[in-house]
Motif scaffolding. Structure first.
Motif, PDB file in Angstrom:
ATOM      1  N   PHE A   1       0.836  -1.195   0.000  1.00  0.00           N
ATOM      2  CA  PHE A   1       0.000   0.000   0.000  1.00  0.00           C
ATOM      3  C   PHE A   1       0.868   1.240   0.000  1.00  0.00           C
ATOM      4  O   PHE A   1       2.001   1.235   0.457  1.00  0.00           O
ATOM      5  N   ILE A   2       0.285   2.312  -0.510  1.00  0.00           N
ATOM      6  CA  ILE A   2       0.890   3.635  -0.426  1.00  0.00           C
ATOM      7  C   ILE A   2       0.186   4.365   0.705  1.00  0.00           C
ATOM      8  O   ILE A   2      -1.042   4.405   0.751  1.00  0.00           O
ATOM      9  N   VAL A   3       0.954   4.918   1.634  1.00  0.00           N
ATOM     10  CA  VAL A   3       0.394   5.738   2.705  1.00  0.00           C
ATOM     11  C   VAL A   3       0.812   7.170   2.409  1.00  0.00           C
ATOM     12  O   VAL A   3       2.007   7.457   2.273  1.00  0.00           O
ATOM     13  N   TYR A   4      -0.164   8.053   2.242  1.00  0.00           N
ATOM     14  CA  TYR A   4       0.097   9.464   1.979  1.00  0.00           C
ATOM     15  C   TYR A   4      -0.229  10.255   3.235  1.00  0.00           C
ATOM     16  O   TYR A   4      -1.314  10.149   3.787  1.00  0.00           O
ATOM     17  N   PHE A   5       0.740  11.026   3.700  1.00  0.00           N
ATOM     18  CA  PHE A   5       0.552  11.882   4.870  1.00  0.00           C
ATOM     19  C   PHE A   5       0.392  13.323   4.426  1.00  0.00           C
ATOM     20  O   PHE A   5       0.963  13.733   3.421  1.00  0.00           O
ATOM     21  N   ASN A   6      -0.360  14.102   5.205  1.00  0.00           N
ATOM     22  CA  ASN A   6      -0.636  15.489   4.823  1.00  0.00           C
ATOM     23  C   ASN A   6       0.568  16.396   5.031  1.00  0.00           C
ATOM     24  O   ASN A   6       0.567  17.532   4.579  1.00  0.00           O
ATOM     25  N   MET A   7       1.601  15.919   5.705  1.00  0.00           N
ATOM     26  CA  MET A   7       2.829  16.696   5.944  1.00  0.00           C
ATOM     27  C   MET A   7       4.015  15.758   5.740  1.00  0.00           C
ATOM     28  O   MET A   7       3.914  14.564   6.016  1.00  0.00           O
ATOM     29  N   PRO A   8       5.150  16.282   5.293  1.00  0.00           N
ATOM     30  CA  PRO A   8       6.332  15.427   5.125  1.00  0.00           C
ATOM     31  C   PRO A   8       6.748  14.774   6.443  1.00  0.00           C
ATOM     32  O   PRO A   8       6.666  15.386   7.504  1.00  0.00           O
TER      33      PRO A   8
ATOM     34  N   ASN B   1       9.715  -3.228   6.447  1.00  0.00           N
ATOM     35  CA  ASN B   1       8.508  -3.437   5.648  1.00  0.00           C
ATOM     36  C   ASN B   1       7.905  -2.134   5.165  1.00  0.00           C
ATOM     37  O   ASN B   1       6.730  -2.095   4.795  1.00  0.00           O
ATOM     38  N   TRP B   2       8.669  -1.070   5.180  1.00  0.00           N
ATOM     39  CA  TRP B   2       8.203   0.201   4.642  1.00  0.00           C
ATOM     40  C   TRP B   2       9.385   0.936   4.026  1.00  0.00           C
ATOM     41  O   TRP B   2      10.532   0.708   4.381  1.00  0.00           O
TER      42      TRP B   2
ATOM     43  N   ILE C   1       4.329   0.502   1.949  1.00  0.00           N
ATOM     44  CA  ILE C   1       4.452  -0.516   2.988  1.00  0.00           C
ATOM     45  C   ILE C   1       4.064  -1.871   2.417  1.00  0.00           C
ATOM     46  O   ILE C   1       3.360  -1.951   1.411  1.00  0.00           O
ATOM     47  N   LYS C   2       4.535  -2.930   3.061  1.00  0.00           N
ATOM     48  CA  LYS C   2       4.032  -4.265   2.755  1.00  0.00           C
ATOM     49  C   LYS C   2       3.572  -4.887   4.063  1.00  0.00           C
ATOM     50  O   LYS C   2       4.188  -4.720   5.114  1.00  0.00           O
ATOM     51  N   THR C   3       2.454  -5.583   3.985  1.00  0.00           N
ATOM     52  CA  THR C   3       1.835  -6.158   5.173  1.00  0.00           C
ATOM     53  C   THR C   3       0.923  -7.305   4.777  1.00  0.00           C
ATOM     54  O   THR C   3       0.486  -7.385   3.628  1.00  0.00           O
ATOM     55  N   LYS C   4       0.630  -8.168   5.727  1.00  0.00           N
ATOM     56  CA  LYS C   4      -0.328  -9.245   5.491  1.00  0.00           C
ATOM     57  C   LYS C   4      -1.758  -8.760   5.683  1.00  0.00           C
ATOM     58  O   LYS C   4      -2.702  -9.437   5.310  1.00  0.00           O
ATOM     59  N   MET C   5      -1.928  -7.580   6.269  1.00  0.00           N
ATOM     60  CA  MET C   5      -3.263  -7.030   6.517  1.00  0.00           C
ATOM     61  C   MET C   5      -3.916  -6.563   5.224  1.00  0.00           C
ATOM     62  O   MET C   5      -3.228  -6.195   4.279  1.00  0.00           O
ATOM     63  N   SER C   6      -5.236  -6.543   5.232  1.00  0.00           N
ATOM     64  CA  SER C   6      -5.971  -5.951   4.117  1.00  0.00           C
ATOM     65  C   SER C   6      -5.857  -4.424   4.224  1.00  0.00           C
ATOM     66  O   SER C   6      -5.467  -3.895   5.265  1.00  0.00           O
TER      67      SER C   6
ATOM     68  N   PHE D   1      -3.629  11.048   7.245  1.00  0.00           N
ATOM     69  CA  PHE D   1      -3.126  10.163   6.204  1.00  0.00           C
ATOM     70  C   PHE D   1      -4.274   9.546   5.423  1.00  0.00           C
ATOM     71  O   PHE D   1      -5.413   9.563   5.856  1.00  0.00           O
ATOM     72  N   PHE D   2      -3.955   9.001   4.252  1.00  0.00           N
ATOM     73  CA  PHE D   2      -4.868   8.102   3.567  1.00  0.00           C
ATOM     74  C   PHE D   2      -4.040   7.011   2.915  1.00  0.00           C
ATOM     75  O   PHE D   2      -2.830   7.147   2.732  1.00  0.00           O
ATOM     76  N   VAL D   3      -4.693   5.908   2.620  1.00  0.00           N
ATOM     77  CA  VAL D   3      -4.006   4.712   2.137  1.00  0.00           C
ATOM     78  C   VAL D   3      -4.637   4.266   0.829  1.00  0.00           C
ATOM     79  O   VAL D   3      -5.860   4.299   0.685  1.00  0.00           O
ATOM     80  N   LEU D   4      -3.813   3.849  -0.137  1.00  0.00           N
ATOM     81  CA  LEU D   4      -4.330   3.267  -1.357  1.00  0.00           C
ATOM     82  C   LEU D   4      -3.476   2.083  -1.766  1.00  0.00           C
ATOM     83  O   LEU D   4      -2.301   1.996  -1.397  1.00  0.00           O
TER      84      LEU D   4
END
Length: 91
Positions: A4-11, A34-35, A45-50, A67-70
């Motif tokens: 997944f890609i995790v995007y944060f609103n600030m660096p 894992n990130w 990141i990589k994870t076993k979670m959905s 943050f948001f995740v895609l």
């Protein structure tokens, strides 16, 4: 493993308390190695979670940055597909 890609609103590449805490929480959830930080705001990141499970668990950790995740497969880029595939496979 899901990626997944995790995007944060600030660096998150700074040494301020909120950046350090956000990176620490992320590592606590997915584990060391894992990130990978792509830019200040983007982390893969990589994870076993959905996707839903990861988002829910990370939100419960109350990170100090929004943050948001895609899913990596839904991520569009101006990079050619070979570059993107190699970048995400390195994780």
């Amino acid at each position: 493993m899901n990626k997944f890609i995790v995007y944060f609103n600030m660096p998150l590449n700074g040494s301020d308390e909120k950046s350090i805490e956000s990176r620490g929480l992320l590592e606590d959830l997915v584990g060391q190695g894992n990130w990978l930080q792509l830019t200040g705001e983007l982390i893969v990141i990589k994870t076993k979670m959905s996707l839903n499970d990861f988002s829910h668990e990370f939100l419960e950790m109350n990170p100090p940055r929004d943050f948001f995740v895609l899913d990596v497969h839904d991520f569009s880029s101006s990079y050619d597909s070979d570059y993107k595939r190699n970048l995400f496979n390195d994780l």
